[in-house]
Design an enzyme around this catalytic site. Structure first.
Site, mmCIF file in Angstrom:
data_model
loop_
_atom_site.group_PDB
_atom_site.id
_atom_site.type_symbol
_atom_site.label_atom_id
_atom_site.label_comp_id
_atom_site.label_asym_id
_atom_site.label_seq_id
_atom_site.Cartn_x
_atom_site.Cartn_y
_atom_site.Cartn_z
ATOM 1 N N THR A 231 0.816 -1.208 0.000
ATOM 2 C CA THR A 231 0.000 0.000 0.000
ATOM 3 C C THR A 231 0.850 1.259 0.000
ATOM 4 O O THR A 231 0.440 2.295 -0.519
ATOM 5 C CB THR A 231 -0.926 -0.019 1.235
ATOM 6 O OG1 THR A 231 -1.789 -1.136 1.099
ATOM 7 C CG2 THR A 231 -1.769 1.218 1.338
ATOM 8 N N TYR B 151 -8.317 0.755 -4.054
ATOM 9 C CA TYR B 151 -7.026 1.261 -4.513
ATOM 10 C C TYR B 151 -6.225 0.081 -5.025
ATOM 11 O O TYR B 151 -6.548 -1.076 -4.762
ATOM 12 C CB TYR B 151 -6.281 1.987 -3.386
ATOM 13 C CG TYR B 151 -5.750 1.066 -2.318
ATOM 14 C CD1 TYR B 151 -6.550 0.627 -1.283
ATOM 15 C CD2 TYR B 151 -4.425 0.617 -2.363
ATOM 16 C CE1 TYR B 151 -6.073 -0.228 -0.319
ATOM 17 C CE2 TYR B 151 -3.935 -0.243 -1.391
ATOM 18 C CZ TYR B 151 -4.766 -0.656 -0.377
ATOM 19 O OH TYR B 151 -4.296 -1.510 0.563
ATOM 20 N N SER C 21 1.287 -7.516 -0.368
ATOM 21 C CA SER C 21 2.026 -8.540 0.391
ATOM 22 C C SER C 21 1.189 -9.782 0.679
ATOM 23 O O SER C 21 1.713 -10.769 1.180
ATOM 24 C CB SER C 21 2.625 -7.954 1.666
ATOM 25 O OG SER C 21 1.643 -7.696 2.617
ATOM 26 N N THR D 268 1.720 -4.282 4.439
ATOM 27 C CA THR D 268 1.654 -4.568 5.873
ATOM 28 C C THR D 268 1.028 -5.927 6.189
ATOM 29 O O THR D 268 1.214 -6.438 7.287
ATOM 30 C CB THR D 268 0.863 -3.466 6.606
ATOM 31 O OG1 THR D 268 -0.418 -3.345 5.998
ATOM 32 C CG2 THR D 268 1.594 -2.141 6.560
ATOM 33 N N ASP D 269 0.281 -6.510 5.232
ATOM 34 C CA ASP D 269 -0.462 -7.748 5.539
ATOM 35 C C ASP D 269 0.451 -8.866 6.056
ATOM 36 O O ASP D 269 0.117 -9.557 7.017
ATOM 37 C CB ASP D 269 -1.193 -8.266 4.294
ATOM 38 C CG ASP D 269 -2.421 -7.442 3.939
ATOM 39 O OD1 ASP D 269 -2.767 -6.519 4.693
ATOM 40 O OD2 ASP D 269 -3.035 -7.723 2.889
ATOM 41 N N LYS E 70 0.406 -7.467 12.911
ATOM 42 C CA LYS E 70 -0.622 -6.550 12.398
ATOM 43 C C LYS E 70 -1.908 -6.871 13.144
ATOM 44 O O LYS E 70 -2.355 -8.020 13.150
ATOM 45 C CB LYS E 70 -0.794 -6.747 10.885
ATOM 46 C CG LYS E 70 -1.771 -5.745 10.278
ATOM 47 C CD LYS E 70 -1.816 -5.810 8.752
ATOM 48 C CE LYS E 70 -2.756 -4.716 8.229
ATOM 49 N NZ LYS E 70 -2.821 -4.677 6.760
ATOM 50 N N GLU F 214 -2.079 -28.744 29.153
ATOM 51 C CA GLU F 214 -3.299 -29.541 28.952
ATOM 52 C C GLU F 214 -3.063 -30.683 27.975
ATOM 53 O O GLU F 214 -3.849 -31.609 27.890
ATOM 54 C CB GLU F 214 -4.429 -28.651 28.433
ATOM 55 C CG GLU F 214 -5.172 -27.910 29.536
ATOM 56 C CD GLU F 214 -6.403 -27.218 28.980
ATOM 57 O OE1 GLU F 214 -7.477 -27.829 28.960
ATOM 58 O OE2 GLU F 214 -6.273 -26.055 28.558
HETATM 59 N N1 GLU Z 1 -2.820 -5.934 0.936
HETATM 60 C C1 GLU Z 1 -1.920 -4.838 1.017
HETATM 61 C C2 GLU Z 1 -0.504 -5.333 1.286
HETATM 62 O O1 GLU Z 1 -0.209 -5.959 2.258
HETATM 63 C C3 GLU Z 1 -2.495 -3.897 1.962
HETATM 64 C C4 GLU Z 1 -1.821 -3.685 3.221
HETATM 65 C C5 GLU Z 1 -0.754 -2.623 3.229
HETATM 66 O O2 GLU Z 1 0.201 -2.612 2.471
HETATM 67 O O3 GLU Z 1 -0.913 -1.799 4.101
HETATM 68 O O4 GLU Z 1 0.334 -5.102 0.463
#
Ligand code: GLU
Length: 334
Positions: free
Chosen positions: A18, A31, A64, A97-98, A170, A291
């Site tokens: 992103t 986007y 990602s 970020t994913d 995340k 457990e």
């Molecule tokens: N799906 C995107 C990725 O991980 C959105 C998340 C991001 O980059 O913030 O590339």
């Protein structure tokens, strides 16, 4: 101000995400991730030229969610090549970020370096109102050139925070403060490039890691199976039948599964598949023999690693051994 040619060299490895995303025209909600090049990202933050001499290299151009082992190995090789250049001060990697936590942890375990390696992303696309990417990138470069950041392993910079690769996750689908390190806390803060350091990393990483990129051309297949009330053992059987070398249980609570799934997992372990018990809760330690009798069933406990990170460590562990006791030891150390 330092003259430009005496500034430290930093290699920027771009993978998409992103931070390089652009919104669709006409005020639509969506986007496109990974639409902008590494050079275009740098153009949006001319101030980085005051911190370092940046050399951009496009390693991938993906959201990602499409990150995989092939890209990890290519990215790690390019990062190691840059780090091995004596006058490169550090490496910054732009990434979605994913799955950033998995890539960061993988690199934390395989890169041989004391130099800073900093992953950076954004939650808002580059064209959004108040995009968070440019400041995150500026801060990431500031961290990469800071002498006190050496020897701290792979780091993630976002939302004015510096995180250790092992500790972050995340935790929110959309908010800019998505990354959290609930248990062992922050590595530090970074405000417009000014760094405040808190903790040191607690587990073995980078230069001290026993894992290596050498001779690594692919990674063993490890599947994650998510546990829930009423879970059936079919997906455990399917993973084993289709050739998984390892299985991570995203268990309920303390890494638990019901009796039928425990039996299926024990059968898998008996057949030589490494079974790691992790937790779907998002926090806490999965300990041995509470457990579930791990000793009797031949399981490995993931300690604090979430299922995605337990999978990364298990993939690397399986390049070394198929002995569950030796692999358990690795989960104590890394
Ligand atoms: N799906 C995107 C990725 O991980 C959105 C998340 C991001 O980059 O913030 O590339």
């Amino acid at each position: 101000m330092q003259p430009a040619n005496s500034l430290p060299r930093v290699r920027l490895l771009a993978t998409g995400g992103t931070i390089a995303g652009t919104q669709l025209l006409g005020g639509k909600r969506g986007y496109v991730a990974a639409a902008l090049s590494a050079d275009a990202l740098l153009t949006a933050v001319p101030q980085v030229a005051q911190l370092a001499r940046l050399e951009a290299e496009q390693v991938a151009a993906i959201g990602s969610q499409d990150m995989d082992e092939t890209v990890w190995l290519k990215l790690a090789a390019r990062a190691q090549a840059a780090l091995d250049e004596p006058d490169v001060a550090g490496v910054v990697i732009t990434h979605g970020t994913d799955t950033m936590e998995e890539t960061a942890f993988f690199l934390n375990l395989v890169l041989r370096t004391e130099k800073p390696v900093v992953l950076v992303g954004a939650m808002r696309p580059a064209t959004a109102i108040s995009a968070d990417g440019p400041m995150n990138l500026f801060n990431a470069v500031a961290v990469a050139v800071h002498p006190e950041m050496r020897g701290r392993g792979v780091l993630v910079v976002a939302n004015d925070e510096i995180h250790f690769a092992r500790e972050i996750a995340k935790t929110n689908t959309t908010q800019v403060g998505t990354f959290r390190a609930t248990y062992r806390g922050l590595a530090g803060l970074v405000h417009s490039g000014r760094i405040h350091l808190y903790a040191a990393p607690v587990r073995r990483h980078t230069a001290a890691s026993d894992f290596s990129l050498r001779e690594l051309t692919q990674l063993p297949r490890v599947e994650i199976v998510y546990a829930y009330a009423g879970m059936r053992p079919d997906l455990i059987h399917a993973a084993v039948r289709t050739g998984a070398a390892g299985l991570v249980l995203a268990g309920v609570g303390d890494g638990n599964v019901n009796a039928a799934c425990r039996a299926a997992a024990a059968e898998a372990a008996k057949a030589g598949v490494i079974v790691v018990r992790s937790s779907r809760t998002g926090g806490g330690v999965v300990e041995r023999n509470i457990e579930i009798d791990d000793d009797a069933l031949g399981f490995v406990a993931a300690e604090e690693l979430n299922p995605a990170k337990a999978r990364v460590l298990l993939q690397l562990a399986l390049t070394r051994t198929r002995d569950p006791r030796a692999i358990q030891e690795m989960f104590h150390v890394y």
